[in-house]
Design a protein around this motif. Sequence first.
Motif, PDB file in Angstrom:
ATOM      1  N   GLU A 321      57.677  72.656 -21.945  1.00  0.00           N
ATOM      2  CA  GLU A 321      56.824  70.945 -22.480  1.00  0.00           C
ATOM      3  C   GLU A 321      55.443  70.536 -21.277  1.00  0.00           C
ATOM      4  N   HIS A 325      51.398  70.627 -21.729  1.00  0.00           N
ATOM      5  CA  HIS A 325      51.281  69.835 -21.767  1.00  0.00           C
ATOM      6  C   HIS A 325      50.078  69.589 -20.708  1.00  0.00           C
ATOM      7  N   ASN A 475      55.209  53.910 -30.885  1.00  0.00           N
ATOM      8  CA  ASN A 475      54.720  54.760 -29.226  1.00  0.00           C
ATOM      9  C   ASN A 475      56.761  54.221 -28.765  1.00  0.00           C
ATOM     10  N   ARG A 476      57.394  53.670 -28.983  1.00  0.00           N
ATOM     11  CA  ARG A 476      58.447  52.876 -28.529  1.00  0.00           C
ATOM     12  C   ARG A 476      59.067  54.250 -27.202  1.00  0.00           C
ATOM     13  N   GLU A 477      59.952  55.497 -28.879  1.00  0.00           N
ATOM     14  CA  GLU A 477      60.230  56.373 -28.419  1.00  0.00           C
ATOM     15  C   GLU A 477      59.392  57.641 -27.143  1.00  0.00           C
ATOM     16  N   LYS A 478      57.995  57.591 -27.251  1.00  0.00           N
ATOM     17  CA  LYS A 478      57.161  58.178 -26.469  1.00  0.00           C
ATOM     18  C   LYS A 478      56.789  58.289 -25.624  1.00  0.00           C
ATOM     19  N   ILE A 479      57.233  56.886 -24.557  1.00  0.00           N
ATOM     20  CA  ILE A 479      56.554  55.963 -23.334  1.00  0.00           C
ATOM     21  C   ILE A 479      56.940  56.637 -22.755  1.00  0.00           C
ATOM     22  N   THR A 481      57.220  59.983 -22.388  1.00  0.00           N
ATOM     23  CA  THR A 481      57.638  61.399 -22.378  1.00  0.00           C
ATOM     24  C   THR A 481      55.937  62.198 -21.474  1.00  0.00           C
ATOM     25  N   PHE A 484      51.953  60.506 -22.589  1.00  0.00           N
ATOM     26  CA  PHE A 484      51.476  60.508 -23.483  1.00  0.00           C
ATOM     27  C   PHE A 484      50.588  59.083 -22.865  1.00  0.00           C
ATOM     28  N   THR A 486      48.270  55.633 -24.530  1.00  0.00           N
ATOM     29  CA  THR A 486      46.841  54.566 -25.781  1.00  0.00           C
ATOM     30  C   THR A 486      45.754  54.541 -24.841  1.00  0.00           C
ATOM     31  N   SER A 498      56.566  58.004 -16.776  1.00  0.00           N
ATOM     32  CA  SER A 498      57.194  59.525 -16.465  1.00  0.00           C
ATOM     33  C   SER A 498      57.898  59.671 -14.882  1.00  0.00           C
TER      34      SER A 498
END
Length: 532
Positions: A321, A325, A475-479, A481, A484, A486, A498
């Motif tokens: 992954e 990315h 977006n809470r579950e992606k921060i 990653t 990711f 905004t 990360s």
Amino acid sequence: MLTDGKQYRGRLQLRTVFLIVSLAVLVLPLGSIFFFRIYENELVRQTELSLISQAAVIAASYKHQVSSLLLDKSNYGIKVTSYIKQKIDNYYTPVYPQIDLANNQLFPPRPNGVTPQSPADALAVQVGNTLSTVLRDSQKTTLTGIRLLDYQGNVIAGQREVGLSFAHLHEIKSAMEGRYTSVIRQRISDEPPPALASISRGTGIRVFVAFPIIQGEQLWGIVYLSRTPKNILKHLYAEKDKVILAGITIIVLTFLLALFTSYTISQPIYRLIKKTTKVSEGDHQSMEPLEYPVTKELELLSKSFSKMAKSLHERSEYIREFAAHVSHELKTPLTSIQGAAELLMDHMDEMEPATKQQFLSNIQQDTDRLKRLVTRLLELARADSQTSDNETADLIAILNKLAPRYREVGLQLELPEQNSCWIKMAEDNLETILLNLFDNAKQHGASIINIDVKTTNQLVALTIADNGEGISLANREKIFTPFFTTRREQSGTGLGLSIIKSLMKTYQGSITLADSDKGARFILQFGAASYL
């Protein structure tokens, strides 16, 4: 943890399995030899018991004959010095076998009789002549060597050596003192010894018993008997069916031991090898530990393998992954740079100066973005490759150090009222984590950050809450990653959180996003250095 002993209660240890098998392998032959010795000794004692029975009958017959011919019984014979009757009650006085092959002395072959120092007792000779016929007839059936001696140790009846003295023999001397005595002597045979005779002490021996004939406290005579005990090897051959059964039993026990070893060691190992093969072929369902590992060591190995396989799989997925990315993040600015460069090369002479400047500015911005991205990637790589050590840092001291820097750029840090709080983490890594969190808060419009520190259960909980824009539910579950963000238009790389997560994982810590009415609220848990 895998090393917690409570998880392995009830499991055998490999050394226990090996000990059981080794002891069983040792006990089987030793047990066979022990049984062989016991059985052989029992054959000899049965022979002695048979001689005792015969001697008791002959002694009773001798006493009856002497009593019928003797007028004054009180002065006949010699007074014994150490006669002790073994009584059960007032009637029974048994004589028990004495021979033990493991402890008894092996005497040389019986010496021949010698010329007596004084003639045999006349009354005893008369009784011996009377009993001689009976003794010879019984000898044909019992196969026993029979000698009847007077109280001086002279032979008065028997197949041979009548008139000679046996008073010099060890067992006869003891019997003349009133003690029943049995000995084992070497037997000289004209036949070759049987096969495996070396493992048998009962081969090549003869049992001799000297049974004193006592009336009151007077020794009237001695019954001297001998017989060769049944050879155990010949007896085992005669009982070959039972021996074969015993052999089959030992083979079955050995087979069961092999099955036990296979079940406890070999089978789990083969199942684990099969799992490793499936995992190497891409079957991720085989990553679970063995269901029945049997032993503690194999259970630990199975769980360690499962943990390693899952870790490698997660790492592989992460790399896959991550590569996708990175490829995407690098491709966008590179495509923009390539397009601007090609336009400049093809139409440089025709372009207005302002247009040229715009294209060059775009190239510069994309180049800066690539530089920031590469720098962040290096920071993430360092965070992923960090190893936990014994370094510690004072959390409060680092916060006090950073507070003035952010105050200058309009971000107020409200610090806890503590003098110090030591955690298990290197100072530079702790500073990297805090800088990333504070920079994120500043970039999302925060002006105040509330910081709280609590120590519980060997852990230090650090809460960082800001009054910025916050994080949307979507977006809470992606921060956490990688990549990711905004704020891509503002040159955000999406690698800050990360990097924090990787560093926290390295030191067995954690970071979570907590619920908050306003702004963002992060909770970080560190190991407390005071518990090292």
